[in-house]
Design a protein around this motif. Structure first.
Motif, short mmCIF file in Angstrom:
data_model
loop_
_atom_site.label_atom_id
_atom_site.label_comp_id
_atom_site.label_asym_id
_atom_site.label_seq_id
_atom_site.Cartn_x
_atom_site.Cartn_y
_atom_site.Cartn_z
N VAL A 55 0.84 -1.20 0.00
CA VAL A 55 0.00 0.00 0.00
C VAL A 55 0.87 1.24 0.00
O VAL A 55 1.82 1.34 0.78
N ASN A 56 0.56 2.18 -0.87
CA ASN A 56 1.19 3.50 -0.91
C ASN A 56 0.24 4.42 -0.16
O ASN A 56 -0.92 4.54 -0.53
N PHE A 57 0.74 5.08 0.89
CA PHE A 57 -0.16 5.87 1.74
C PHE A 57 0.45 7.22 2.09
O PHE A 57 1.66 7.37 2.15
N PRO A 58 -0.41 8.22 2.35
CA PRO A 58 0.08 9.54 2.75
C PRO A 58 0.38 9.59 4.25
O PRO A 58 -0.13 8.77 5.01
N PRO A 59 1.19 10.56 4.68
CA PRO A 59 1.56 10.65 6.10
C PRO A 59 0.38 10.89 7.03
O PRO A 59 0.46 10.57 8.20
N LYS A 60 -0.71 11.44 6.52
CA LYS A 60 -1.86 11.71 7.39
C LYS A 60 -2.63 10.45 7.76
O LYS A 60 -3.48 10.47 8.65
N VAL A 61 -2.33 9.33 7.11
CA VAL A 61 -3.04 8.08 7.38
C VAL A 61 -2.27 7.26 8.40
O VAL A 61 -1.09 6.95 8.20
N ALA A 62 -2.92 6.92 9.50
CA ALA A 62 -2.32 6.02 10.49
C ALA A 62 -2.50 4.58 9.99
O ALA A 62 -3.61 4.17 9.66
N VAL A 63 -1.39 3.87 9.90
CA VAL A 63 -1.44 2.50 9.38
C VAL A 63 -2.41 1.65 10.19
O VAL A 63 -3.16 0.86 9.63
N SER A 64 -2.45 1.83 11.50
CA SER A 64 -3.34 1.03 12.34
C SER A 64 -4.81 1.28 11.99
O SER A 64 -5.62 0.35 11.98
N LYS A 65 -5.17 2.52 11.69
CA LYS A 65 -6.56 2.82 11.32
C LYS A 65 -6.89 2.25 9.93
O LYS A 65 -7.99 1.75 9.70
N LEU A 66 -5.93 2.33 9.01
CA LEU A 66 -6.13 1.75 7.69
C LEU A 66 -6.33 0.25 7.80
O LEU A 66 -7.26 -0.31 7.21
N VAL A 67 -5.48 -0.42 8.57
CA VAL A 67 -5.58 -1.86 8.76
C VAL A 67 -6.92 -2.24 9.38
O VAL A 67 -7.58 -3.18 8.94
N ASN A 68 -7.32 -1.51 10.41
CA ASN A 68 -8.60 -1.77 11.08
C ASN A 68 -9.75 -1.72 10.08
O ASN A 68 -10.62 -2.60 10.07
N SER A 69 -9.74 -0.73 9.23
CA SER A 69 -10.80 -0.59 8.24
C SER A 69 -10.71 -1.67 7.17
O SER A 69 -11.73 -2.26 6.78
#
Length: 138
Positions: A69-83
């Motif tokens: 996954v390519n992600f921006p700094p404003k995204v918390a990896v833990s929140k992305l994973v949870n979703s």
């Protein structure tokens, strides 16, 4: 050099951040077939779009999946994973009733844990050497 073409920009930053994510099924049961994985990739791609992230690569086996996954700094990896895990579990269970036999005891498709690793760019030793060799004022 081609990787630098994928550098993204935000309002106050420029970034190129990738994470390697691995999700494992509950009890490592062999749950998925190719049709499950194809649908899961679509679901995960949609969730990534909601987070303004990009699913660069996806693949899996019967009891786990790998995502790049390519992600921006404003995204918390833990929140992305949870979703990602929550939405994919819910949607797959709705669309594939045959999955019920694999998660009836725990009522969960995914294990509670996951792997997340940062990837890409120069090796750590190279970055460390670059930082060490800065011209620090005396």
């Amino acid at each position: 050099m081609a990787e630098y073409m994928n550098i993204r920009t935000g309002r106050h930053c420029t970034f190129l951040m990738h994470a390697h994510l691995v999700f494992v099924t509950k009890y490592r049961h062999n749950v998925f077939t190719d049709r499950h994985l194809k649908r899961m990739e679509e679901i995960i791609r949609d969730v990534c779009a909601d987070f303004e992230t990009e699913l660069v690569e996806f693949n899996g086996e019967a009891n786990h999946v790998h995502l790049l996954v390519n992600f921006p700094p404003k995204v918390a990896v833990s929140k992305l994973v949870n979703s990602l895990k929550g939405v994919s579990s819910r949607r797959l269970r709705q669309e594939f009733p045959d999955l019920v036999r694999h998660y009836w005891r725990a009522n969960k498709l995914w294990s509670g844990s996951y792997f997340a690793g940062s990837v890409g760019g120069a090796p750590l030793a190279t970055v460390r050497r670059y930082i060490e060799n800065q011209n620090r004022p005396l």
